[in-house]
Structure formats: structure tokens, C-alpha cells
Design a protein around this motif. Sequence first.
Motif, mmCIF file in Angstrom:
data_model
loop_
_atom_site.group_PDB
_atom_site.id
_atom_site.type_symbol
_atom_site.label_atom_id
_atom_site.label_comp_id
_atom_site.label_asym_id
_atom_site.label_seq_id
_atom_site.Cartn_x
_atom_site.Cartn_y
_atom_site.Cartn_z
ATOM 1 N N ALA A 1 53.465 9.209 27.748
ATOM 2 C CA ALA A 1 53.497 8.647 29.099
ATOM 3 C C ALA A 1 54.445 7.459 29.169
ATOM 4 O O ALA A 1 55.198 7.299 30.145
ATOM 5 N N ILE A 2 54.431 6.633 28.128
ATOM 6 C CA ILE A 2 55.327 5.474 28.087
ATOM 7 C C ILE A 2 56.778 5.914 27.985
ATOM 8 O O ILE A 2 57.655 5.417 28.705
ATOM 9 N N VAL A 3 57.051 6.868 27.097
ATOM 10 C CA VAL A 3 58.428 7.346 26.887
ATOM 11 C C VAL A 3 58.991 7.992 28.157
ATOM 12 O O VAL A 3 60.125 7.701 28.562
ATOM 13 N N PHE A 4 58.192 8.837 28.799
ATOM 14 C CA PHE A 4 58.687 9.515 29.990
ATOM 15 C C PHE A 4 58.763 8.579 31.197
ATOM 16 O O PHE A 4 59.547 8.823 32.115
ATOM 17 N N SER A 5 57.971 7.514 31.189
ATOM 18 C CA SER A 5 58.132 6.483 32.214
ATOM 19 C C SER A 5 59.494 5.799 32.041
ATOM 20 O O SER A 5 60.194 5.512 33.022
ATOM 21 N N PHE A 6 59.856 5.564 30.784
ATOM 22 C CA PHE A 6 61.155 4.958 30.477
ATOM 23 C C PHE A 6 62.301 5.883 30.897
ATOM 24 O O PHE A 6 63.266 5.447 31.533
ATOM 25 N N PHE A 7 62.177 7.162 30.579
ATOM 26 C CA PHE A 7 63.211 8.127 30.960
ATOM 27 C C PHE A 7 63.331 8.236 32.477
ATOM 28 O O PHE A 7 64.435 8.411 33.015
ATOM 29 N N SER A 8 62.201 8.121 33.163
ATOM 30 C CA SER A 8 62.200 8.268 34.621
ATOM 31 C C SER A 8 62.984 7.167 35.314
ATOM 32 O O SER A 8 63.527 7.376 36.404
ATOM 33 N N VAL A 9 63.037 5.994 34.678
ATOM 34 C CA VAL A 9 63.836 4.903 35.246
ATOM 35 C C VAL A 9 65.284 5.350 35.412
ATOM 36 O O VAL A 9 65.919 5.134 36.450
ATOM 37 N N PHE A 10 65.804 6.023 34.398
ATOM 38 C CA PHE A 10 67.211 6.423 34.402
ATOM 39 C C PHE A 10 67.458 7.692 35.213
ATOM 40 O O PHE A 10 68.502 7.821 35.867
ATOM 41 N N THR A 11 66.512 8.632 35.184
ATOM 42 C CA THR A 11 66.712 9.850 35.965
ATOM 43 C C THR A 11 66.737 9.560 37.455
ATOM 44 O O THR A 11 67.564 10.107 38.197
ATOM 45 N N TRP A 12 65.854 8.656 37.898
ATOM 46 C CA TRP A 12 65.854 8.294 39.315
ATOM 47 C C TRP A 12 67.048 7.421 39.666
ATOM 48 O O TRP A 12 67.578 7.494 40.792
ATOM 49 N N ALA A 13 67.514 6.594 38.729
ATOM 50 C CA ALA A 13 68.713 5.793 38.970
ATOM 51 C C ALA A 13 69.932 6.704 39.121
ATOM 52 O O ALA A 13 70.776 6.489 40.001
ATOM 53 N N ILE A 14 70.018 7.718 38.264
ATOM 54 C CA ILE A 14 71.114 8.688 38.370
ATOM 55 C C ILE A 14 71.019 9.441 39.688
ATOM 56 O O ILE A 14 72.032 9.706 40.349
ATOM 57 N N GLN A 15 69.793 9.803 40.079
ATOM 58 C CA GLN A 15 69.586 10.494 41.349
ATOM 59 C C GLN A 15 70.068 9.629 42.511
ATOM 60 O O GLN A 15 70.685 10.135 43.467
ATOM 61 N N SER A 16 69.817 8.333 42.434
ATOM 62 C CA SER A 16 70.275 7.421 43.471
ATOM 63 C C SER A 16 71.799 7.345 43.508
ATOM 64 O O SER A 16 72.410 7.340 44.587
ATOM 65 N N LEU A 17 72.434 7.315 42.349
ATOM 66 C CA LEU A 17 73.894 7.280 42.283
ATOM 67 C C LEU A 17 74.510 8.557 42.843
ATOM 68 O O LEU A 17 75.548 8.515 43.520
ATOM 69 N N LEU A 18 73.885 9.689 42.563
ATOM 70 C CA LEU A 18 74.368 10.957 43.112
ATOM 71 C C LEU A 18 74.247 10.971 44.632
ATOM 72 O O LEU A 18 75.123 11.490 45.334
ATOM 73 N N ALA A 19 73.165 10.388 45.145
ATOM 74 C CA ALA A 19 72.985 10.313 46.599
ATOM 75 C C ALA A 19 74.018 9.382 47.227
ATOM 76 O O ALA A 19 74.538 9.652 48.318
ATOM 77 N N ILE A 20 74.335 8.278 46.527
ATOM 78 C CA ILE A 20 75.369 7.363 47.018
ATOM 79 C C ILE A 20 76.721 8.063 47.056
ATOM 80 O O ILE A 20 77.502 7.905 48.011
ATOM 81 N N GLN A 21 77.006 8.840 46.012
ATOM 82 C CA GLN A 21 78.248 9.605 45.979
ATOM 83 C C GLN A 21 78.306 10.601 47.132
ATOM 84 O O GLN A 21 79.354 10.796 47.767
ATOM 85 N N SER B 1 65.087 7.100 45.878
ATOM 86 C CA SER B 1 65.453 7.203 44.458
ATOM 87 C C SER B 1 65.524 5.817 43.810
ATOM 88 O O SER B 1 65.044 5.627 42.678
ATOM 89 N N ALA B 2 66.128 4.860 44.515
ATOM 90 C CA ALA B 2 66.199 3.493 43.981
ATOM 91 C C ALA B 2 64.799 2.893 43.841
ATOM 92 O O ALA B 2 64.496 2.211 42.849
ATOM 93 N N LEU B 3 63.943 3.158 44.814
ATOM 94 C CA LEU B 3 62.570 2.649 44.767
ATOM 95 C C LEU B 3 61.803 3.226 43.588
ATOM 96 O O LEU B 3 61.102 2.497 42.875
ATOM 97 N N TRP B 4 61.937 4.533 43.365
ATOM 98 C CA TRP B 4 61.221 5.172 42.259
ATOM 99 C C TRP B 4 61.735 4.692 40.901
ATOM 100 O O TRP B 4 60.965 4.583 39.942
ATOM 101 N N SER B 5 63.017 4.402 40.825
ATOM 102 C CA SER B 5 63.546 3.838 39.576
ATOM 103 C C SER B 5 62.884 2.496 39.286
ATOM 104 O O SER B 5 62.503 2.211 38.135
ATOM 105 N N LEU B 6 62.710 1.677 40.315
ATOM 106 C CA LEU B 6 62.038 0.387 40.154
ATOM 107 C C LEU B 6 60.558 0.575 39.819
ATOM 108 O O LEU B 6 60.017 -0.123 38.945
ATOM 109 N N VAL B 7 59.908 1.530 40.494
ATOM 110 C CA VAL B 7 58.485 1.792 40.250
ATOM 111 C C VAL B 7 58.240 2.185 38.795
ATOM 112 O O VAL B 7 57.298 1.704 38.149
ATOM 113 N N TRP B 8 59.096 3.039 38.265
ATOM 114 C CA TRP B 8 58.908 3.487 36.888
ATOM 115 C C TRP B 8 59.298 2.418 35.866
ATOM 116 O O TRP B 8 58.772 2.387 34.753
#
Length: 206
Positions: free
Chosen positions: A151-171, A113-120
Amino acid sequence: MDGFQAYGAGKAGGAFDPLTFFRQPQTVMRIICWLFSIVILGCVANEGYVNRPEEVDEFCIFNRNQSACTYAVSMGMLCFLCSTAFLALDVYFPQISGVKDRKKAVMADIGASALWSLVWFVGFCFLANQWQVSKEEDNPLNEGADAARAAIVFSFFSVFTWAIQSLLAIQKFKLGADSVTFSQDYVDPDQQEALDEAPSTDEWMG
């Protein structure tokens, strides 16, 4: 042992409850990430290549830079597959009996999840930059402009969705660390019940 939970899941082998599964924040975010990857992939793959009226060959809509479209399509496809795989893992997760296996699954989720946030984030910066420097004469009919912006807008949104996913996994990881130990003393609840129900040595001797 009835209330025992290891890394956010109860006893192994429990019945799968779709309603409870799809109500979980982690599942919701996973599906959102999955949908965003489809949108990005579809926008660039279907409308990301245009040509001038006098040309036959099509070029990438992002400043005629093939690398930009290739990046978006490739990452969109890989992200789609990764989201699907982790969604399947989420379904199977309660069936994993070993705490160490659960720990590995959660750690893999955190890392991916952290990697995908960086990728996006890289993808968003790359696509936005190439779109900004695109020349109007390369696309006089303004074809595919809405798809490029999407594509640009959803790439931007994906940064945060994957970051949130990473935080949920950390929790989830912290919940597991607080609930169980990583030592060899851990025994799966079902195995513990079987041991409790087994006759003792004294009973056999008697």
C-alpha cells in the motif's frame, strides 16, 4: 476541415476505435492509476486490520491508527471511482462537439489529476510514517506486513502516475489552445459541412 482537431480529438460523431483508444498514452496512464487504486484499496481493506493474540478487536496495522487505514481505504475507493469516470469521459470525449465543452473537460482532468497527485503524496507520507513507528508487539505474528508495504509503495507510485496524467492533460490543453480559439467564431466541423452544403440565398432567389 478533415484534419481538424480540437483538444486532441477529431470531428465529433466519429466511430470509436478501441485499438487506437487503448494505445493512447493518456488511456494507458489512466488504467495504471485505476489499477493502483485497486491495489491500495485491496491491501488495506483486506489485510490492513490485525489484533494481538489476546485481543478480539482488530486495529489498523499502521501503528493502530484508524485514521491511516480510513484514509487509505477512502482515497483508494474515491480514486477508483474518479479514474473510472474520467476513463468513461475519455471514451465520450470525441463525441463532444462544442470546443468550450471540450475545454472544460480537459481543465477538469488537469485539476483532478494534480489534486490526486497531492492526495497520494500526503497518503504516502502518512502511511510510511505510521508504519515506521508501529510497534512490533502490536503485531507479533507480522500479519499483513506485505500488504502494508505494498500500500505504501503503490501510494508512492500513484504520486507520479497522476502527475504524469496531469502533464498529459496540460499537453492536450495546449494542443487545443493552438488548434482552435475560444471565441464564438468556432463552428463544429459537421455543422460547417452542413452549412457549406446548404443552398445559398442567391440560389433560393433564383
